[in-house]
Structures are given as C-alpha cells and as structure tokens.
Design a protein around this motif. Structure first.
Motif, mmCIF file in Angstrom:
data_model
loop_
_atom_site.group_PDB
_atom_site.id
_atom_site.type_symbol
_atom_site.label_atom_id
_atom_site.label_comp_id
_atom_site.label_asym_id
_atom_site.label_seq_id
_atom_site.Cartn_x
_atom_site.Cartn_y
_atom_site.Cartn_z
ATOM 1 N N LYS A 309 16.338 -32.674 14.147
ATOM 2 C CA LYS A 309 17.433 -32.289 15.049
ATOM 3 C C LYS A 309 17.479 -30.780 15.235
ATOM 4 O O LYS A 309 17.736 -30.290 16.351
ATOM 5 N N HIS A 310 17.207 -30.076 14.148
ATOM 6 C CA HIS A 310 17.222 -28.614 14.253
ATOM 7 C C HIS A 310 16.081 -28.123 15.139
ATOM 8 O O HIS A 310 16.274 -27.206 15.964
ATOM 9 N N LYS A 313 16.912 -28.793 18.774
ATOM 10 C CA LYS A 313 17.908 -27.831 19.249
ATOM 11 C C LYS A 313 17.277 -26.475 19.532
ATOM 12 O O LYS A 313 17.610 -25.821 20.543
#
Length: 450
Positions: A309-310, A313
C-alpha cells in the motif's frame, strides 16, 4: 779362501762368523759373492735390532715410581694387550687417554651428565621430520594507506549487493589493516553517502555488527572524527552530507557503536560550519521522544520491505507530481529511490488508469512521454511493461463501469504507445476490442447496419 767358504756353506747360510768375514775383508781377499753376502747379513742384523727395540718400547712403560708395569705376565713375550687404554708411545704419566672417556664404544667419563642439545639447522645430519610437526604460518604484510581505498571499495560495493555482514568480516580478517583499521568505517560511510538510502541502512547495520568484534568504540570514534573533518570535500558531491552524517552519528550512538559522550566532546570545539550542522542534527534526533521517531528506521525501510500500500501510494504521488511539473528526470529519480524494480508493473498500471480517467489528450501525451523515457533508459523492462498493460486489459470491464468510454480511450492510447515504440505489436494486438452494434431508426424496420 776356499776353506772359509766351505765352512760358511756347511753351517747355515745366514749364520756367518763376523770375525772370519772381517778378517777376509782386511786381507782384501773377498770375492763379489762374499761381499754381497756380507752386506745382506748386516742389513738383516739391523732390522732385527730395530724390531726388538720397537717391541720393548710398546710393551713396557714405566710408572711414576719407576717400576715396570703394563705387561701381562701370562701373555707371550712382546705381545701387546689390546684392551689396555694406556698410552703406548712411552710418553706421559701412564694414565688412560682422555681420562678414560675416549675410544670406540665409550660414552664418556664416569659421572658425566649430558644435557639436551638443541638441533643445529646447519648440521648435515639434521632431520627436519624428526623434530616434530612443523607449523607454517602465512604472513600477510600490512596494507599501505595508499592501497587501502583500492582494497576496501570493492568489498563495500559488493556488500551493498548481497548485504551479508559475515562475509565482510571474513574478508577483513584476511587483510592486515594494522593501524589503519578504523579507516574502513570512514570509507564505508563516505561511499554510502553517495549511494541510496538502502545503502546507508546497510552501512549502519555493518558498523553495528563490526563494533566490539573487529572495531572498538574508540576506533569508531576516530573514524567519525575523520569524516567530520572531510565534510567540506564530501558536500561537493553530496550537498546533503552534513544531515546524513548527523543521522549516521545518531544511529551509531543508539546502536552503542559510539560512546554516549561522543557529542559532548565536540561542544564548543568545532569551527567547521558543516560539522556543526551534522552534530546538531544528531543531537536533535537523540533528544526527540521515541514515540515521534525511531532511530532504527532513520533511513526508512528500503526496497521490497515496504508495504504494498505504501509503494502504491508513493507511485501515485510520483505520477501526480509529474503531471503538474512535467519533469521526467525528477520522476525517474523518485522511481529509482523506491528500489522496487520488481514492482514497476504497478507504475505502468497506474499510468494507464490515470489516462483512462483523465479528460483531454494532455495527460495521454505526457504519460506516453514518461513511459518512453523509462523504456529507453531501461528502468522499466519488457516484462514489467507487459504485466502492467495486461492487468489493465483484465480489469477493463470493471473500469468501464466507471469510465463508459474506457474501451475507445484504451484503443487510442495503445495505438499511440505502439507508434512511439513503447510497447510491442503482440501487446497492442492483445488489447480487447468491444464490438459496437448500432441500430437504425424505427422506420428502417430495426435492421442492424453493418
């Protein structure tokens, strides 16, 4: 004269009377045969006297009191006692030679104590195998200061690739660094300042593993002191060197690589502006609360260790900043800093989705330019490019629910990418095409136009 010769011949030929021979010699009536016989007789007599005197001198010797000694009364006359070790020359005091310690089969005088003698290497009878196990030791010369950097750089660069600290320790044990041992730490830190954040994280771990095993705290302090003095030269290649070095110092103190009093030693004693910036940065990080910052992650989490997810992003933020600035080099720099070449297909996927959701042709042309740059530099490989487009192909029906014209936009974008040599022909042909059936007006009977 004939009478005399007959008398001599009747008796033994070697028992001639000396008086008769002398009388014949005086009268001068010798024949040549008589004269030769007389000379032979004299020579034999002289030899007998010589042998007799020799036997007497070797078989008899006088003691200190003048009495005759040394002869065995039971032995034949003139026979020498071989086992007698007294002098046979007739000289000396009649004592044994060498005090009785000489001769064949004799181990020395009575009461003599022999000590162990060390073997002589120059002795022709020296046997190396009989001296026990021979230990051979490899002598490694001390590394010169000029050659130190050439030998350390490959070790550090390889460590940045494999990240195995034990291998570095093994290689360092094979080098005789001597008094220059502390310089290994300073060279490793200097190389990591020019590299990535993951390299600096690996360097901090390496210093922590070497501390106490191969390098002491005092040697680590000497290494960082040397780097602080070299900061004016380091900022020429790395402008952020003071801040990075401050983070190195804070991490080293937190890992007990440097003593806690390291910063106190420099208070009020630093004239270099860059060194003060580095020390101030370290002090700030150490005084901050642990809930606000963890020094274990002072360099961030590198590469594939970051959550998915990081990474997604970060890539979204990268593309949005590119659409605003249009700086391809900055976008390339940010993508390399993520250090996830195996996850570049996510960037391709996000690029295509942004093009499908955008309005106008500006975003489409900018994204084609970005992908073309990444393709030419080799930052995005063929496999990652194909995987990114294929993911969009598979999810196109779901995307079409939010973007009604997704199929037509996709076909146009794929054709432009193929014209700019961003994708292959096979990937272009794999793009799904939606069949469009348009009905005519009711007056035409509802027939379908081809």
């Amino acid at each position: 004269m004939e009478r005399v010769f007959q008398i001599l011949s009747v008796n033994h030929p070697y028992s001639v009377d000396d008086d008769l021979l002398n009388e014949a010699e005086v009268n001068g009536n010798w024949t040549p045969q008589e004269k030769a016989l007389h000379e032979a007789r004299l020579k034999a007599k002289a030899k007998r006297r010589l042998r007799k005197s020799s036997r007497n001198s070797t078989s008899e010797s006088f003691s200190e009191s003048g009495e005759l000694s040394g002869s065995d009364p039971h032995s034949p006359k003139g026979k020498v006692n071989v086992s007698d070790r007294k002098s046979r020359t007739g000289k000396g005091r009649g004592l044994p030679k060498k005090g009785g310690a000489g001769g064949k089969g004799v181990w020395g005088a009575a009461g003599m104590v022999y000590e162990d003698e060390e073997p002589d290497l120059r002795d022709p009878n020296y046997d190396e195998s009989a001296q026990g196990d021979t230990v051979y030791a490899t002598v490694v010369p001390e590394v010169d200061e000029k050659e130190l950097e050439k030998m350390v750089n490959p070790i550090v660069q390889e460590y940045f690739e494999h990240g195995d600290t034990k291998e570095v320790q093994m290689l360092l044990k094979g080098l005789n660094l001597g008094s220059h041992k502390f310089e290994f730490s300073s060279l490793a830190v200097a190389l990591s300042l020019e590299g990535k954040a993951s390299h600096r994280e690996l360097t901090s771990r390496l210093l922590s593993d070497l501390s106490g095993k191969m390098l002491s705290q005092s040697e680590m302090a000497r290494a960082f002191d040397k780097i602080l003095k070299e900061l004016p030269d380091l900022i020429l290649d790395t402008p952020e060197a003071p801040q990075m070095l401050g983070q190195f110092v804070a991490r080293a103190i937190a890992d007990h690589v440097l003593p806690m009093s390291f910063l106190d030693f420099y208070k009020g004693k630093v004239d270099c502006e860059h060194a003060r910036v580095a020390l101030d940065r370290a002090e700030v990080l150490l005084t901050m609360k642990r809930e606000m910052v963890r020094l274990d992650n002072v360099w961030g989490v590198g590469g594939g260790l970051r959550p998915v997810k990081h990474l997604v992003k970060e890539m979204n933020l990268l593309l949005k900043e590119y659409l605003i600035s249009g700086d391809v080099s900055e976008a390339e720099h940010c993508l390399r800093d993520l250090e996830v070449p195996h996850f570049h297909h996510e960037l391709v996927y996000e690029v295509v989705v942004m093009v499908l959701e955008s309005k106008g042709d500006t975003a489409s042309h900018m994204m084609i330019k970005l992908l073309q740059s990444f393709w030419k530099t080799g930052l995005i490989t063929v496999d990652q490019m194909n995987r990114g487009f294929q993911r969009v192909y598979d999810e196109l029906p779901e995307i079409n629910l939010d973007v009604p014209h997704a199929h037509s936009i996709m076909e146009t974008f794929v054709d432009l990418c193929y014209q700019e040599a961003v994708i292959t022909k096979q990937l272009r042909d794999a793009c799904p095409a939606r069949g469009r059936k348009r009905f005519v007006s009711e007056g035409d009977g509802g027939a379908i136009k081809n």
